[in-house]
Design a protein around this motif. Structure first.
Motif, PDB file in Angstrom:
ATOM      1  N   UNK A   1      -5.152   6.879   7.092  1.00 43.42           N
ATOM      2  CA  UNK A   1      -6.613   6.993   7.027  1.00 43.42           C
ATOM      3  C   UNK A   1      -7.086   7.275   5.597  1.00 43.42           C
ATOM      4  N   UNK A   2      -6.277   8.020   4.866  1.00 38.66           N
ATOM      5  CA  UNK A   2      -6.638   8.328   3.472  1.00 38.66           C
ATOM      6  C   UNK A   2      -6.739   7.045   2.654  1.00 38.66           C
ATOM      7  N   UNK A   3      -5.780   6.141   2.863  1.00 34.40           N
ATOM      8  CA  UNK A   3      -5.794   4.874   2.117  1.00 34.40           C
ATOM      9  C   UNK A   3      -6.980   4.006   2.544  1.00 34.40           C
ATOM     10  N   UNK A   4      -7.311   4.028   3.822  1.00 38.09           N
ATOM     11  CA  UNK A   4      -8.462   3.240   4.305  1.00 38.09           C
ATOM     12  C   UNK A   4      -9.752   3.769   3.666  1.00 38.09           C
ATOM     13  N   UNK A   5      -9.888   5.095   3.655  1.00 38.81           N
ATOM     14  CA  UNK A   5     -11.104   5.689   3.094  1.00 38.81           C
ATOM     15  C   UNK A   5     -11.193   5.430   1.589  1.00 38.81           C
TER      16      UNK A   5
ATOM     17  N   UNK B   1      -0.258   3.375   3.307  1.00 41.85           N
ATOM     18  CA  UNK B   1      -0.921   2.351   2.521  1.00 41.85           C
ATOM     19  C   UNK B   1      -1.616   1.260   3.326  1.00 41.85           C
ATOM     20  N   UNK B   2      -2.324   0.420   2.601  1.00 44.36           N
ATOM     21  CA  UNK B   2      -3.040  -0.719   3.180  1.00 44.36           C
ATOM     22  C   UNK B   2      -2.814  -1.913   2.249  1.00 44.36           C
ATOM     23  N   UNK B   3      -3.024  -3.109   2.766  1.00 47.01           N
ATOM     24  CA  UNK B   3      -2.866  -4.290   1.924  1.00 47.01           C
ATOM     25  C   UNK B   3      -3.905  -5.345   2.289  1.00 47.01           C
ATOM     26  N   UNK B   4      -4.654  -5.801   1.279  1.00 44.64           N
ATOM     27  CA  UNK B   4      -5.661  -6.844   1.496  1.00 44.64           C
ATOM     28  C   UNK B   4      -4.941  -8.190   1.569  1.00 44.64           C
TER      29      UNK B   4
END
Ligand code: ADP
Ligand code: MG
Length: 242
Positions: A196-200, A230-233
């Motif tokens: 959630x931290x990475x999304x925010x 993490x997140x990735x576009x």
């Protein structure tokens, strides 16, 4: 605060690379940036995008795939192809040199009036879920951010949250929590919890992007893959103002 590009941070410049890409598009009277260009802009301001290489020949595709590592994803980049999957312009899980060559031929055979190029990308691992982040311009309030879970939740259920930019940390937190699909991010039925931290952090960066680059009219990050860490576009589209 202005988001500095990676190159700009290195040479002490500001907004240079992104501005150059946007200027080039404007000079060519192009409003819609390709996925490749859009992700280049985002990578330069420190957003997490899939590793990508642009290729125009079979050999360049093979070289790019070798550099990135198999399996790769290959997509046709052409200005007049907006919904790539619908046009057959997205090929996932391309496993070896022969498959890269065959895929190149297949992609180049797709009908388009624009210049055709191929984006060779890393194949991002399977995510916990896919999210969508959007940026639109409200005629009254200016840039507005949209957040939702990818697929039917956004398309059919319209399960999204909106805020006018710039957003605060608190706004980003609310945006993530207020959608009905939130449990899908929060370890629903024993599945892992999304970062959630990475999304925010990504929402905050998109907000800052909207403020720093008023030439941008719309942006779609669809989808963004979400992981435990993490997140990735994975796909992006930037549309410039007239
Ligand atoms: P479209 O223009 O049709 O939206 P996308 O680039 O979003 O095309 O690709 C369609 C789907 O393929 C994505 O929603 C995602 O699930 C998958 N995909 C695309 N690129 C990658 C990638 N680099 N790694 C893994 N999956 C991908
Ligand atoms: Mg997409």
């Amino acid at each position: 605060m202005v988001l500095k590009t990676k190159r700009a941070q290195e040479n002490g410049e500001n907004k240079l690379t992104v501005a150059a890409i946007l200027k080039e598009a404007k000079a060519g009277k192009r409003k819609v940036l390709t996925e490749f260009e859009s992700k280049q802009v985002l990578a330069d301001i420190g957003m997490p995008v899939t590793v990508q290489e642009l290729a125009t020949t079979k050999d360049e595709c093979v070289a790019a795939a070798n550099k990135i590592g198999y399996p790769v994803v290959m997509k046709l980049m052409a200005e007049d192809i907006v919904h790539k999957s619908d046009a057959g312009a997205v090929v996932l899980n391309v496993k070896d040199k022969a498959a890269v060559e065959a895929t190149f031929t297949k992609l180049m055979a797709i009908q388009s009036k624009s210049k055709k190029q191929v984006s060779v990308q890393e194949m991002a691992p399977k995510p916990i879920t896919e999210i969508i982040i959007g940026l639109t311009t409200d005629p009254q309030f200016g840039p507005a951010l949209m957040f939702g879970i990818g697929g039917i939740l956004v398309e059919i259920m319209k399960d999204v949250s909106f805020r006018i930019a710039p957003i605060t940390d608190f706004d980003a937190d609310e945006m993530v929590h207020e959608i009905k699909g939130f449990p899908l991010l929060n370890g629903y039925r024993g599945s892992p919890k999304a970062d959630l931290t990475a999304i925010k952090a990504l929402l905050m960066k998109v907000s800052q992007f909207a403020i720093d680059y008023p030439d941008v009219d719309q942006m779609d990050l669809n989808p963004v893959f979400v992981y435990e860490k993490g997140v990735k576009i994975v796909d992006a589209r930037i549309i410039l103002r007239d």
